[in-house]
Design a protein around this motif. Structure first.
Motif, PDB file in Angstrom:
ATOM      1  N   MET A  30      11.880  -5.955  -6.708  1.00 34.37           N
ATOM      2  CA  MET A  30      12.442  -5.020  -5.245  1.00 34.37           C
ATOM      3  C   MET A  30      13.943  -5.017  -5.198  1.00 34.37           C
ATOM      4  N   ARG A  31      14.268  -3.601  -4.576  1.00 36.09           N
ATOM      5  CA  ARG A  31      15.987  -3.321  -4.379  1.00 36.09           C
ATOM      6  C   ARG A  31      15.946  -2.747  -3.225  1.00 36.09           C
ATOM      7  N   MET A  32      17.363  -2.925  -2.639  1.00 36.05           N
ATOM      8  CA  MET A  32      17.474  -2.382  -1.447  1.00 36.05           C
ATOM      9  C   MET A  32      17.486  -0.624  -1.950  1.00 36.05           C
TER      10      MET A  32
ATOM     11  N   PRO B 164      10.108  -0.654  -7.748  1.00 37.15           N
ATOM     12  CA  PRO B 164      10.818   0.439  -8.054  1.00 37.15           C
ATOM     13  C   PRO B 164      10.262   0.811  -9.342  1.00 37.15           C
ATOM     14  N   GLN B 165      10.296   1.988  -9.666  1.00 38.12           N
ATOM     15  CA  GLN B 165      10.074   2.592 -11.129  1.00 38.12           C
ATOM     16  C   GLN B 165      11.162   3.033 -11.720  1.00 38.12           C
ATOM     17  N   GLY B 166      11.704   2.301 -12.827  1.00 35.66           N
ATOM     18  CA  GLY B 166      13.060   2.761 -13.403  1.00 35.66           C
ATOM     19  C   GLY B 166      14.045   1.660 -13.084  1.00 35.66           C
ATOM     20  N   GLY B 167      15.375   2.160 -13.222  1.00 34.40           N
ATOM     21  CA  GLY B 167      16.385   1.128 -13.059  1.00 34.40           C
ATOM     22  C   GLY B 167      16.672   0.600 -11.732  1.00 34.40           C
ATOM     23  N   PRO B 168      17.584  -0.091 -11.407  1.00 29.97           N
ATOM     24  CA  PRO B 168      18.112  -0.447 -10.435  1.00 29.97           C
ATOM     25  C   PRO B 168      18.548   0.495  -9.088  1.00 29.97           C
ATOM     26  N   LEU B 169      18.489   0.392  -7.926  1.00 24.90           N
ATOM     27  CA  LEU B 169      18.649   1.248  -6.927  1.00 24.90           C
ATOM     28  C   LEU B 169      20.032   0.957  -6.408  1.00 24.90           C
TER      29      LEU B 169
ATOM     30  N   ALA C 267       0.847  -1.269   0.000  1.00 24.22           N
ATOM     31  CA  ALA C 267       0.115   0.055  -0.138  1.00 24.22           C
ATOM     32  C   ALA C 267       0.759   1.494  -0.024  1.00 24.22           C
ATOM     33  N   HIS C 268       2.168   1.176   0.186  1.00 22.31           N
ATOM     34  CA  HIS C 268       3.111   2.367   0.452  1.00 22.31           C
ATOM     35  C   HIS C 268       3.413   2.613  -1.171  1.00 22.31           C
ATOM     36  N   GLY C 269       3.034   1.775  -2.157  1.00 22.44           N
ATOM     37  CA  GLY C 269       3.598   2.039  -3.411  1.00 22.44           C
ATOM     38  C   GLY C 269       5.088   2.003  -3.671  1.00 22.44           C
ATOM     39  N   ASP C 270       5.629   3.187  -4.258  1.00 21.00           N
ATOM     40  CA  ASP C 270       7.371   2.826  -4.540  1.00 21.00           C
ATOM     41  C   ASP C 270       7.831   3.701  -3.394  1.00 21.00           C
ATOM     42  N   VAL C 271       7.422   3.907  -2.264  1.00 22.87           N
ATOM     43  CA  VAL C 271       8.289   4.663  -1.443  1.00 22.87           C
ATOM     44  C   VAL C 271       9.272   3.518  -0.625  1.00 22.87           C
ATOM     45  N   VAL C 272       9.951   4.146   0.226  1.00 21.25           N
ATOM     46  CA  VAL C 272      11.140   3.200   1.042  1.00 21.25           C
ATOM     47  C   VAL C 272      10.164   2.563   2.185  1.00 21.25           C
ATOM     48  N   VAL C 273      10.266   1.208   2.357  1.00 26.16           N
ATOM     49  CA  VAL C 273       9.568   0.782   3.432  1.00 26.16           C
ATOM     50  C   VAL C 273      10.654  -0.177   4.366  1.00 26.16           C
ATOM     51  N   ASP C 274      10.608  -0.207   5.558  1.00 25.98           N
ATOM     52  CA  ASP C 274      11.407  -1.071   6.281  1.00 25.98           C
ATOM     53  C   ASP C 274      10.868  -2.739   6.447  1.00 25.98           C
TER      54      ASP C 274
END
Length: 418
Positions: A376-378, A407-412, A131-138
């Protein structure tokens, strides 16, 4: 030249201890060390010797007897000696009795019956994170911690309304700390846990349920098979062992897979690899880095070294699991490794009682998490992650794991594997 790390064992880089473990292991299987708090002990780091020590009849787990004989040993059993009378802190026949009373809750049929409930918890937690979408989650706070804590709470019969408070107290109690004495917050959390468990036992006597705590209370009251101290100690130990190590397994394993994208991609493509991947993760980055303490009852010969009587002994499971004398290319993570054996759950009569539960939770967690969020990416480089633990030597896990699930786009941000 003697490695200076042996003079302050435990005061090393928890974020990447494996180069040190390799250096010490290369110097021999057994070393006399000074722990970071000044206590003396003997450290075992190679696989063959570690496996032998875990079943050695001359090594005792009874720290009460050790303390009575020698007050210089380190007492285990947070939140204090009063809660240390559990199966990890006693020898047979007490160990046999305590383990038998709890073992039915972790049987193979009980674990199979639990699978749908674990899947439901996993799905709900990931729904909440998504539900947080593409924001950072712990991922620790939102998934790796609440999953096993919820499962062990349900097995024990801890009311749902109490779990947030109890979970926060355990998080505080086990939080990283470099202070020589426990922080005030940890002391307060410890006192709160003790009060809560005492009150919980009383409530189970008044209102029994179909849960493990009720079973333990019945054994204490009806069969006189358990003392009150043993009941409280067993509950405390099951809560810690039932959630904390699995939290670390999920966190450590997720980082390992994200740092090895080709292996993660293979796992996503073939979920049948998950069980073998879990065993390799347990070997490569064990949540329990050192065994709980043992104590020699007489002179003991291990690895060509005589450990004197009445000495404290610690076994580095993490070092043993990367022993090149036992494993081919041991420093490399390989989720297709044919040899899936390891010492991450211990060995012998003290082999982890909850190993089946940990494997079940990890299998469902990894299959669902990585299948549902294959990109998923760190959210931070590996170098910014922090592994540490408030309990000292035994456990090693992440305090937090920032990720972006989709994530939207390339690797983080990421680093090369350490």
């Amino acid at each position: 030249m003697r490695n200076p790390a042996l003079e302050t064992w435990g005061d090393y880089d928890r974020d990447d201890p494996y180069p040190l473990f390799a250096l010490v292991r290369a110097g021999g299987p057994v070393h006399e060390v000074t722990l970071a708090d000044g206590h003396r002990a003997w450290l075992i780091v190679r696989h063959e010797e570690a496996k032998a020590a875990l079943t050695h009849a001359g090594l005792s787990k009874d720290m009460h007897a050790a303390l009575a004989r020698d007050g210089a040993v380190v007492a285990e059993g947070l939140p204090g000696p009063a809660f240390a009378r559990h199966m990890l802190g006693v020898d047979p026949p007490d160990h046999t009795r305590l383990r038998r009373l709890a073992s039915a809750a972790f049987s193979r049929p009980r674990m199979a019956a639990l699978r749908p409930r674990v899947q439901g918890i996993v799905d709900r937690l990931l729904d909440d994170l998504e539900a947080h979408g593409d924001v950072v989650v712990d991922l620790v706070k939102g998934f790796a911690f609440p999953l096993p804590f919820t499962v062990i709470s349900e097995l024990l019969g801890i009311p749902e309304s109490d779990r947030d408070h109890l979970g926060s107290w355990f998080t505080t109690l086990l939080a990283p700390s470099s202070a020589p004495e426990p922080p005030a917050a940890a002391v307060s959390a410890s006192e709160s846990i003790v009060r809560y468990l005492v009150e919980l036992l009383a409530s189970k006597r008044d209102t029994p349920g179909e849960d493990l705590i009720t079973d333990l209370v019945n054994s204490a009251d009806r069969d006189d098979a358990l003392s009150e101290q043993e009941v409280l100690s067993t509950i405390f130990q099951l809560i810690v062992a039932g959630h904390d190590t699995t939290t670390s397994l999920i966190g450590n394993g997720t980082v390992a897979l994200l740092l090895h994208p080709e292996q993660r991609d293979a796992l996503v493509a073939d979920p049948g690899l998950v069980p073998r991947a879990i065993e390799e993760i347990l070997r490569w980055d064990a949540p329990v880095q050192h065994s709980t303490f043992r104590y020699t009852q007489q002179d003991v010969a291990i690895g060509g070294t005589i450990i004197p009587a009445f000495a404290q002994v610690i076994i580095s499971l993490a070092a043993a699991n990367r022993d090149p004398g036992r494993y081919a290319d041991p420093e490399t993570l390989n989720i297709s490794r044919a040899d899936t054996s390891h010492l991450a759950f211990g060995h012998g009569i003290h082999h982890c009682l909850g190993a089946r539960l940990a494997r079940l939770e990890a299998e469902i967690a990894f299959t669902t998490l990585h299948g549902r969020f294959p990109t998923m990416r760190m959210a931070v480089p590996r170098s910014q992650l922090r592994w540490s633990h408030g309990d000292g030597l035994v456990l090693r896990g992440l305090h937090e794991l920032p990720v972006i699930l989709a994530p939207q786009g390339g690797p983080l941000a990421s680093d090369h594997p350490a």
